[in-house]
Design a protein around this motif. Structure first.
Motif, PDB file in Angstrom:
ATOM      1  N   GLY A  30       0.813  -1.208   0.000  1.00 46.65           N
ATOM      2  CA  GLY A  30       0.000   0.000   0.000  1.00 46.65           C
ATOM      3  C   GLY A  30       0.843   1.252   0.000  1.00 46.65           C
ATOM      4  O   GLY A  30       1.941   1.274  -0.551  1.00 46.65           O
ATOM      5  N   ALA A  56      -2.306   3.326   4.146  1.00 48.83           N
ATOM      6  CA  ALA A  56      -3.411   2.496   3.660  1.00 48.83           C
ATOM      7  C   ALA A  56      -2.830   1.240   3.018  1.00 48.83           C
ATOM      8  O   ALA A  56      -2.013   1.336   2.085  1.00 48.83           O
ATOM      9  N   VAL A  58      -3.417  -3.200   1.977  1.00 44.71           N
ATOM     10  CA  VAL A  58      -4.108  -4.486   1.870  1.00 44.71           C
ATOM     11  C   VAL A  58      -3.050  -5.559   1.670  1.00 44.71           C
ATOM     12  O   VAL A  58      -1.902  -5.260   1.311  1.00 44.71           O
ATOM     13  N   LEU A  73      -6.911   2.751  -3.516  1.00 45.93           N
ATOM     14  CA  LEU A  73      -6.793   3.018  -2.091  1.00 45.93           C
ATOM     15  C   LEU A  73      -6.712   4.520  -1.831  1.00 45.93           C
ATOM     16  O   LEU A  73      -7.368   5.046  -0.927  1.00 45.93           O
ATOM     17  N   PHE A  98     -11.853  -0.878   0.909  1.00 43.04           N
ATOM     18  CA  PHE A  98     -10.534  -1.342   0.456  1.00 43.04           C
ATOM     19  C   PHE A  98     -10.639  -2.757  -0.110  1.00 43.04           C
ATOM     20  O   PHE A  98     -10.123  -3.058  -1.196  1.00 43.04           O
ATOM     21  N   ALA A 109      -7.162  -5.784   5.358  1.00 44.26           N
ATOM     22  CA  ALA A 109      -6.912  -4.365   5.117  1.00 44.26           C
ATOM     23  C   ALA A 109      -6.562  -3.686   6.432  1.00 44.26           C
ATOM     24  O   ALA A 109      -7.036  -4.087   7.510  1.00 44.26           O
ATOM     25  N   LEU A 111      -5.258   0.410   8.220  1.00 47.03           N
ATOM     26  CA  LEU A 111      -5.220   1.853   8.028  1.00 47.03           C
ATOM     27  C   LEU A 111      -4.581   2.481   9.256  1.00 47.03           C
ATOM     28  O   LEU A 111      -4.857   2.083  10.390  1.00 47.03           O
TER      29      LEU A 111
END
Length: 317
Positions: A30, A56, A58, A73, A98, A109, A111
């Motif tokens: 990401g 961000a 995945v 994203l 996502f 995912a 964040l």
């Protein structure tokens, strides 16, 4: 004549082509440090806008695929965070988006959001006040149906060493014995004058700026309440750093330091006791750091709520 749609079709996309000599699933892929404005309600109903840095990510579960769709994203982050006030619900939805945008590539995912939030703090005695910028870190992850949300901040405070205070008191007693004949009558006025002189404070305990780093998991359906977390921690410690300071405020701060002598272990336990009583927190992790003035290394202590599968016992610090 080419339309925008035709032009887009002609743009090459090398990320979709596998490299047979380089295959393997990846834990996370990401972007980090995405610059985006966020709106955050610290618990007082006043949603402030702040400049944030966002990570961000995945996973890439398909070993035969070269990469993910990073632009997807980015656009999801920009659209969600710049228009909505941060909440558990909005972050959960963002992580789901996502995965929906990478349903053929990813099943996890995560964040991270970092920014500073300004809080006005009153002076200790005077009618003044000033702003303190508290760092905020929010981390969220979604693995299957398991959503995990944590947020943290830092509280800066003063810590006065109990051992140094005891040693200082002994030296003051020694000085008093030298200056006042034990066989002669002691006059009250003379003692008061002596206490107000430099001899009356011939030794002072060492104190230092200290930091409590907090990381909490909020209970289900609870909201972010940064101000309450700060208030609980600062009240437990008794000596948070100040903003506007007049002489009466500085005197009150000196009194607070003398009334709140603490080792790093004491500070960690004070915070632990305060947060353990908060039903809005399902778990917490506390790291206190006393940046010693006596020696060049720091005194550090850790504490947690101690729930099974929580922060406790997560390896060597």
């Amino acid at each position: 004549m080419y339309t925008d749609e035709n032009t887009a079709r002609l743009l090459p996309d090398v990320a979709v082509h596998a490299q047979p000599h380089l295959v393997g699933a990846l834990d996370w892929v990401g972007m980090n440090g995405i610059e985006v404005p966020v709106r955050f309600d610290a618990g007082d109903g006043d949603a402030q806008r702040a400049s944030a840095r966002v990570g961000a990510f995945v996973n890439l579960k398909r070993p035969d695929k070269r990469g993910i769709h990073m632009s997807r994203l980015y656009l999801l982050v920009e659209q969600a965070l710049s228009t909505q006030t941060l909440s558990a619900h909005s972050l959960h939805d963002l992580l789901r988006s996502f995965l929906e945008s990478h349903k053929d590539l990813s099943d996890r995912a995560c964040l991270s959001i970092r920014f500073e939030h300004l809080v006005r703090r009153p002076a200790l005695r005077s009618a003044n006040s000033g702003w303190r910028a508290y760092p905020v870190c929010i981390e969220a992850s979604l693995v299957g149906d398991e959503f995990l949300l944590e947020f943290g901040t830092e509280v800066v405070y003063s810590s006065t060493c109990p051992a140094s205070a005891a040693l200082s008191r002994q030296l003051i007693q020694d000085q008093f014995t030298k200056d006042f004949n034990p066989s002669a009558p002691i006059e009250h006025a003379a003692v008061i004058a002596w206490l107000g002189s430099e001899k009356g404070i011939v030794a002072t305990p060492h104190a230092q700026r200290s930091v409590a780093r907090l990381r909490v998991r909020i209970a289900k359906d609870a909201r972010f309440d940064l101000i309450n977390l700060i208030d609980q921690t600062e009240q437990a410690l008794g000596t948070p750093v100040q903003t506007a300071v007049k002489r009466e405020d500085e005197q009150a701060f000196a009194l607070a330091n003398g009334s709140n002598l603490m080792f790093c272990e004491d500070a960690a336990r004070r915070i632990q006791k305060a947060l353990d009583a908060d039903a809005n927190l399902s778990d917490f992790h506390v790291r206190v750091e006393h940046q010693e003035s006596l020696h060049p290394h720091d005194a550090v202590a850790y504490a947690s709520k101690g729930v099974v599968g929580g922060f406790a016992g997560k390896g060597c610090p």
